[in-house]
Design an enzyme around this catalytic site. Structure first.
Site, short mmCIF file in Angstrom:
data_model
loop_
_atom_site.label_atom_id
_atom_site.label_comp_id
_atom_site.label_asym_id
_atom_site.label_seq_id
_atom_site.Cartn_x
_atom_site.Cartn_y
_atom_site.Cartn_z
N ASP A 157 -7.05 -2.19 4.69
CA ASP A 157 -6.07 -3.23 3.36
C ASP A 157 -6.68 -3.93 4.65
OD1 ASP A 157 -4.85 -1.14 2.09
OD2 ASP A 157 -3.37 -0.38 3.59
N ASP A 182 1.37 -1.12 0.17
CA ASP A 182 -0.01 -0.21 0.07
C ASP A 182 1.25 1.35 -0.32
OD1 ASP A 182 -1.96 1.72 0.24
OD2 ASP A 182 -2.12 1.51 2.04
N ASP A 187 -1.65 -1.07 6.13
CA ASP A 187 -1.42 -0.76 7.27
C ASP A 187 -3.34 0.23 7.77
OD1 ASP A 187 -1.42 2.18 6.13
OD2 ASP A 187 -1.55 2.82 7.87
#
Length: 634
Positions: free
Chosen positions: A516, A311, A512
């Site tokens: 996600d 990410d 995080d």
């Protein structure tokens, strides 16, 4: 003596084998050899029967384990009259359990240290200054707590005292004390220094960092490694090889004792012990390096990882914007403030905003030592900005259109600078005149570029960025980090689809945020940045990085690779030594009793080899890159 007694009570089969051996020796010394033989044979036969029943049940369930050889060895030695060898094999099996327990305890030390230090009580300071000892679960946000010298901070808090020193080694691995000043965050699990301090609780015990770590450790310590089952895959070929060598030795020599002597040194304890000890050692090493691996099988997948996806926000970037430039307006018709004056009034106004950029603007002003002002009429216009009266002046802060509406007719027009992708600007007007702009960015983590490079050096074939941010922001960051493949503007469902279809596998996903959590769950290995990440992400992940450092992903892959290698090396070491001893016994050079004693040495060698996994991992990703930046817009 007390420790020995406790150990014997904990392992009754070891105690029984030692007791039978001692009585048997006394009987033999008293010329009662027959009685000694009967005693030892009955005991060994009973153990073989018990283990044999368990073995048959396992075989019915479709599991052929390595205990088949041990049972066969006991029976064979009894049949040829080598009853002392039978007793040694029984002692070896029972002692192997004790050795494994000790080795696992040694390997778990880093994990269990966290569990042993869970705070139970807190010292709450009342309004009248009285101190009450309360359960840590009763601490409420905002409670003022006293932390005495060398005590553990019970909940996440902010330091109320002027200064303090804290040992955060159990949380971060940092061996030196960390100095804090009033207002700094103090993590639960930190150990206070030599002076008592006061803190203000900022989280409940259940939501505090240390409790989250403890829960992860409990999950980790209860897990079992799939590679332990891999040792059982050696059962059939190892058993067939052992029986073949023993049978050939018997056929060639014509002596059935030779058959028993070979099987004595073919007992498979090293294979049974090596893998679990190595995996517990690897998990311990990971915890020491700031990564809690929740399931030991995750280490095996990490060792085979071929694709890593990241990410962006909060993972490759720091996840929070920072002020990088203050540009006061100049010229006729502007407010003509200095940079510090502009930052101070904007920071003061943003105290009344809930926008993602507000905290960064306040923090920037405080970092420069600027005193923020209070307002009695501040109001936030959602998604637009804040209007307030500060120090007798009308202030408007926010988006350019919102600020432009507040400009007087004779004021200079609002100036909009050209911003590169990833930067955000906050505009301000004072008393109807344009005051200037403040530029913010979300900085790329200094260690991000080195992390991507190190992963490729580890054998990762494909690195990609999967983010919900716009392509224009994500692609330049990815290019700067050496990531060729970018999937931008992804919803959670899009991330799940991309990771589910990604090849080559196994696929590691690092993220995080709450968004996600689904993709971390669907990845072969989900790694959550847990230092500041969401609880949802941490719960759905297979491993959690406890530090605000993405390079720990490299550490996790390294530890997984080294742990699996050490486990396999330890298994093969046990096999090679056992086969060597079998060949010596087949030649008639190794009596059954001596072979049984040597097998204990083989067990110890396998355990020591497996314990090398406790030191798995590197020191750290060596290089730190110069920060690059990107940011959300207001």
């Amino acid at each position: 003596m007390t420790r020995l007694t406790a150990a014997l009570r904990r392992y009754p089969l070891v105690a029984a084998a030692l007791a039978v051996g001692a009585v048997g020796l006394l009987l033999a010394a008293a010329d009662l050899e027959t009685a000694a033989r009967i005693l030892v044979s009955v005991f060994a036969g009973a153990v073989a029967l018990k283990e044999g029943v368990a073995m048959i049940r396992s075989m019915i369930a479709g599991q052929l384990g390595l205990d088949l050889l041990a049972v066969t060895a006991i029976v064979a030695t009894l049949l040829v009259g080598e009853y002392w060898a039978s007793l040694i094999i029984v002692l070896m099996l029972a002692g192997g359990e004790a050795l494994e327990d000790y080795a696992e305890h040694r390997a778990r030390r880093e994990l269990s240290a966290l569990l042993d230090r869970v705070p139970q009580r807190a010292h709450r300071i009342g309004p009248d200054g009285a101190i009450d000892d309360i359960p840590v679960d009763a601490v409420a946000i905002g409670d003022r707590l006293l932390v005495r010298p060398a005590e553990i901070v019970p909940v996440d808090a902010r330091l109320a005292s002027l200064e303090g020193s804290f040992d955060e080694s159990s949380l971060t691995g940092e061996s030196l004390p960390v100095d804090k000043v009033a207002g700094d965050e103090v993590l639960s699990g930190s150990v206070n220094g030599p002076a008592a301090v006061e803190v203000i609780a900022s989280a409940l015990a259940a939501d505090s960092q240390y409790q989250r770590i403890v829960e992860l450790v409990r999950e980790a310590s209860a897990s079992k490694a799939p590679l332990v089952r891999l040792a059982d895959r050696y059962a059939v070929p190892f058993t067939l090889l052992s029986l073949a060598i023993a049978g050939i030795a018997w056929a060639v020599s014509g002596d059935p004792v030779r058959f028993a002597e070979v099987l004595v040194v073919a007992t498979p304890c090293p294979l049974l012990i090596a893998a679990p000890v190595a995996f517990m050692g690897g998990m311990s090493s990971a915890a020491r390096h700031g990564v809690v691996v929740k399931n030991a099988g995750t280490l095996e997948k990490l060792s085979r990882a071929r694709t890593v996806a990241f990410d962006k926000t909060g993972t490759l970037t720091k996840g929070h914007p920072e002020v990088v430039d203050v540009r006061p307006a100049s010229g006729e018709g502007t407010a003509q403030l200095t940079a510090d004056e502009l930052l101070r009034i904007v920071g003061s106004a943003e105290r009344y905003s809930s926008h993602v950029l507000a905290a960064a603007l306040q923090q920037a002003a405080e970092n420069r030592g600027l005193a923020l002002s209070e307002s009695t009429d501040a109001r936030e216009v959602a998604t637009h900005g804040v209007a307030a009266t500060l120090d007798g002046r009308a202030l408007v802060v926010g988006k350019p259109a919102f600020v432009a509406e507040a400009l007087a007719s004779d004021a200079a027009p609002l100036s909009r600078p050209e911003l590169p992708s990833g930067e955000a600007a906050v505009y301000a007007a004072v008393d109807g005149r344009f005051a200037g702009t403040i530029i913010l960015r979300d900085r790329v983590r200094e260690e991000a570029e080195a992390t991507v490079r190190a992963l490729r050096e580890q054998g990762i074939q494909r690195v990609l960025m999967v983010t919900g941010d716009v392509d224009a922001t994500a692609r330049p960051i990815a290019a700067g980090l050496g990531i060729d493949e970018v999937h931008a503007e992804c919803l959670p469902d899009d991330k799940v689809r991309i990771i589910r279809d990604a090849t080559p596998r196994p696929v590691v996903m690092v993220g995080d945020g709450v968004n996600d959590a689904p993709v971390l769950a669907v990845a072969d290995v989900g790694i959550a940045m847990g230092a500041r990440g969401s609880t949802a992400a941490g719960e759905s992940a297979d491993a959690v990085v406890l530090l605000d450092d993405v390079s720990r992903v490299v550490e996790a892959v390294t530890i997984g690779t080294q742990t699996v290698r050490i486990a396999l090396q330890s298994i093969w070491l046990g096999i090679i030594i056992s086969v060597g001893l079998m060949l010596v016994a087949a030649a008639g050079l190794l009596p059954a009793v001596a072979g049984a004693l040597l097998q204990e040495v083989v067990d110890l060698v396998a355990i020591l080899a497996a314990l090398r996994a406790v030191r798995a991992g590197t020191k750290q990703v060596p290089a730190r890159m110069v920060a690059r930046e990107t940011s959300p817009t207001r």
